[in-house]
Design an enzyme around this catalytic site. Sequence first.
Site, short mmCIF file in Angstrom:
data_model
loop_
_atom_site.label_atom_id
_atom_site.label_comp_id
_atom_site.label_asym_id
_atom_site.label_seq_id
_atom_site.Cartn_x
_atom_site.Cartn_y
_atom_site.Cartn_z
N LYS A 85 2.86 19.56 -8.96
CA LYS A 85 3.88 18.71 -8.34
C LYS A 85 3.65 17.25 -8.72
O LYS A 85 4.58 16.54 -9.07
CB LYS A 85 3.81 18.88 -6.82
CG LYS A 85 4.47 17.76 -6.03
CD LYS A 85 4.18 17.89 -4.55
CE LYS A 85 4.53 16.65 -3.77
NZ LYS A 85 3.65 15.50 -4.01
N ASN A 86 2.40 16.82 -8.63
CA ASN A 86 2.13 15.40 -8.86
C ASN A 86 2.22 15.00 -10.32
O ASN A 86 2.06 13.84 -10.65
CB ASN A 86 0.76 15.02 -8.28
CG ASN A 86 0.79 14.97 -6.77
OD1 ASN A 86 1.87 15.08 -6.17
ND2 ASN A 86 -0.36 14.80 -6.14
N ARG A 108 8.05 10.54 -1.66
CA ARG A 108 7.27 9.44 -2.17
C ARG A 108 7.36 9.26 -3.71
O ARG A 108 7.47 8.15 -4.21
CB ARG A 108 5.80 9.69 -1.78
CG ARG A 108 4.80 8.78 -2.39
CD ARG A 108 4.78 7.47 -1.69
NE ARG A 108 3.99 6.51 -2.40
CZ ARG A 108 3.86 5.24 -2.03
NH1 ARG A 108 4.47 4.81 -0.96
NH2 ARG A 108 3.14 4.42 -2.73
N ASP A 158 5.01 11.60 2.99
CA ASP A 158 4.13 12.22 3.96
C ASP A 158 3.59 11.25 4.99
O ASP A 158 3.38 10.07 4.71
CB ASP A 158 2.95 12.84 3.22
CG ASP A 158 3.41 13.85 2.19
OD1 ASP A 158 4.45 14.48 2.44
OD2 ASP A 158 2.75 13.98 1.16
N ASP A 200 -6.09 15.19 -1.21
CA ASP A 200 -5.10 16.24 -0.91
C ASP A 200 -5.76 17.55 -0.46
O ASP A 200 -5.07 18.44 0.04
CB ASP A 200 -4.21 16.50 -2.14
CG ASP A 200 -3.20 15.39 -2.35
OD1 ASP A 200 -3.04 14.55 -1.44
OD2 ASP A 200 -2.56 15.35 -3.42
N VAL A 221 -9.24 7.53 1.16
CA VAL A 221 -8.04 7.16 0.40
C VAL A 221 -6.85 6.81 1.31
O VAL A 221 -6.22 5.78 1.14
CB VAL A 221 -7.67 8.27 -0.60
CG1 VAL A 221 -6.45 7.87 -1.42
CG2 VAL A 221 -8.85 8.57 -1.53
C1 UD1 Z 1 -0.62 10.21 -5.25
C2 UD1 Z 1 -0.26 11.65 -4.95
C3 UD1 Z 1 -0.88 12.11 -3.62
C4 UD1 Z 1 -2.38 11.83 -3.63
C5 UD1 Z 1 -2.65 10.39 -4.02
C6 UD1 Z 1 -4.15 10.11 -4.16
C7 UD1 Z 1 1.89 11.90 -5.98
C8 UD1 Z 1 3.34 12.12 -5.77
N1 UD1 Z 1 1.17 11.78 -4.87
O1 UD1 Z 1 -0.01 9.40 -4.24
O2 UD1 Z 1 -0.63 13.51 -3.47
O3 UD1 Z 1 -2.88 12.09 -2.34
O4 UD1 Z 1 -2.04 10.07 -5.27
O5 UD1 Z 1 -4.72 10.97 -5.06
O6 UD1 Z 1 1.38 11.88 -7.08
N2 UD1 Z 1 -2.10 1.68 -2.29
C9 UD1 Z 1 -1.92 0.36 -1.96
N3 UD1 Z 1 -1.01 -0.36 -2.69
C10 UD1 Z 1 -0.29 0.18 -3.71
C11 UD1 Z 1 -0.49 1.54 -4.03
C12 UD1 Z 1 -1.41 2.27 -3.30
O7 UD1 Z 1 -2.55 -0.16 -1.05
O8 UD1 Z 1 0.51 -0.52 -4.33
C13 UD1 Z 1 -3.09 2.46 -1.51
C14 UD1 Z 1 -2.44 3.59 -0.72
O9 UD1 Z 1 -1.96 3.13 0.51
C15 UD1 Z 1 -3.60 4.56 -0.57
C16 UD1 Z 1 -4.35 4.40 -1.89
O10 UD1 Z 1 -3.95 3.13 -2.43
O11 UD1 Z 1 -4.41 4.17 0.49
C17 UD1 Z 1 -4.11 5.47 -2.91
O12 UD1 Z 1 -2.74 5.58 -3.16
P1 UD1 Z 1 -2.16 6.11 -4.55
O13 UD1 Z 1 -3.29 6.53 -5.43
O14 UD1 Z 1 -1.22 5.09 -5.06
O15 UD1 Z 1 -1.39 7.40 -4.10
P2 UD1 Z 1 0.09 7.83 -4.45
O16 UD1 Z 1 0.40 7.54 -5.87
O17 UD1 Z 1 1.02 7.32 -3.41
#
Ligand code: UD1
Length: 433
Positions: A38-39, A108, A132, A320, A342
């Site tokens: 999915k990701n 998301r 989520d 996850d 995370v």
């Molecule tokens: C993706 C995955 C999700 C997984 C996550 C971490 C998808 C659709 N989802 O989510 O399943 O759990 O990676 O492996 O691929 N953050 C900030 N600022 C930003 C971006 C992120 O503070 O601009 C923080 C987030 O709040 C979180 C952390 O960084 O605490 C990690 O987020 P991120 O790696 O970006 O996760 P997603 O891409 O949203």
Amino acid sequence: MLCVEHWREADKVSHVSDRFLVSGGARLHGEVSVGGAKNSVLKLMAASLLAEGTTTLTNSPEIADVPLMADVLRGLGAVVEIDGETVTIEAPAEPKYHADFDAVKQFRASVCVLGPLMARCRRAVVALPGGDAIGSRPLDMHQAGLRALGAHSSIEHGCVVAEADALVGAPIALEFPSVGATENILMAAVLAEGETVIDNAAREPEIVDLCVMLQQMGARIEGAGTSTLTVTGVERLHPTTHRVVGDRIVGATWGIAAVMTRGDVTVNGVNPHHLQLVLNKLVDTGARVETHPNGFRVSHDRRPTAVNVSTLPFPGFPTDLQPMAIGWASIAEGMSVITENVFEARFRFVEEMVRLGADARTDGHHAVIRGIERLSSAPVWCSDIRAGAGLVLAGLVADGVTEVHDVEHIDRGYPHFVENLRSLGGEIERVTG
Ligand code: UD1
């Protein structure tokens, strides 16, 4: 203003939820095949916007988020067809730059159209995504990356708005190896002028998959799978055909189910190197783990031993899979400490585990769980995809019938979940409405 009106409209839509009835006691055994991640697929679909013409994705998982992403792309002018595990996307010569708000708000990953739209149109308006309930998910790193490439970016009326006269390569150091920010910056940089170096980039296998597809499309990227990605912008990309990487999270879910139910499960369709740390942890619980090039086999014949787990970006233990780790810890022999590094609110689902009798308490980033021999069934509610899967696994080792509500979350990430679980001997039934 447009965004506000759409959100109001969405509020009027009522929500009817399905539930699973999960009977505890069966030991899972057999083989299960896992589809594409999915990701990965959602990002690859967004990446197809980068080249005019028809891109084909194979091994696409049959999950609810794929048609949702198809709707987002259609709203941007693409023609998308989904035929089982094959998705074809015909990207237009001139994509629209307003992402479709009704579709975007539901999940998301929709935010990953931001990078491709900036690359193709030099402007983008994307509603702040839903997704989520696992904690605050800001987009500051996505925006900072686009600004470094020369864009203006702000949040207006619930949307990320970005615009640039030109995108020019730049050095970008991420504060945290964010998966989404790495992907958006990468997809913007492939069509920027000159060189972009992304430091502290995420290294997840799904990012490598995206790099591979972008390279097939003609992008110049070095360092895929490392924390430094060097991108040399090219003038245009061309469409391609790509097979989506196997879903390591789904694969590991079945492996953990084998540990929890003292079963014997072979998982096919996943590269075991993508789960090295997770499989090592399963061995620490006392499980036997054998790997083969396209999967692994996990078996256990007694209560798992407690092990501590700390979530981290890849190659660390995936956040996850944290709900599943709490699941196995709740019935393990001994006390486990699970640390979430995370997402700040990912322990919300522990309350549901407590309903099932788990001896668990949380304190900030830590959950302390004293394993008990058996959980006891109760009605529980899914708050997100992975928490939902974790609750079903818990139901498999609870006395009686556990009612898992709001299972549409599980549909977003686990294809044919009921069929797969039944094929392994699990007792589960879906009740609609
Ligand atoms: C993706 C995955 C999700 C997984 C996550 C971490 C998808 C659709 N989802 O989510 O399943 O759990 O990676 O492996 O691929 N953050 C900030 N600022 C930003 C971006 C992120 O503070 O601009 C923080 C987030 O709040 C979180 C952390 O960084 O605490 C990690 O987020 P991120 O790696 O970006 O996760 P997603 O891409 O949203």
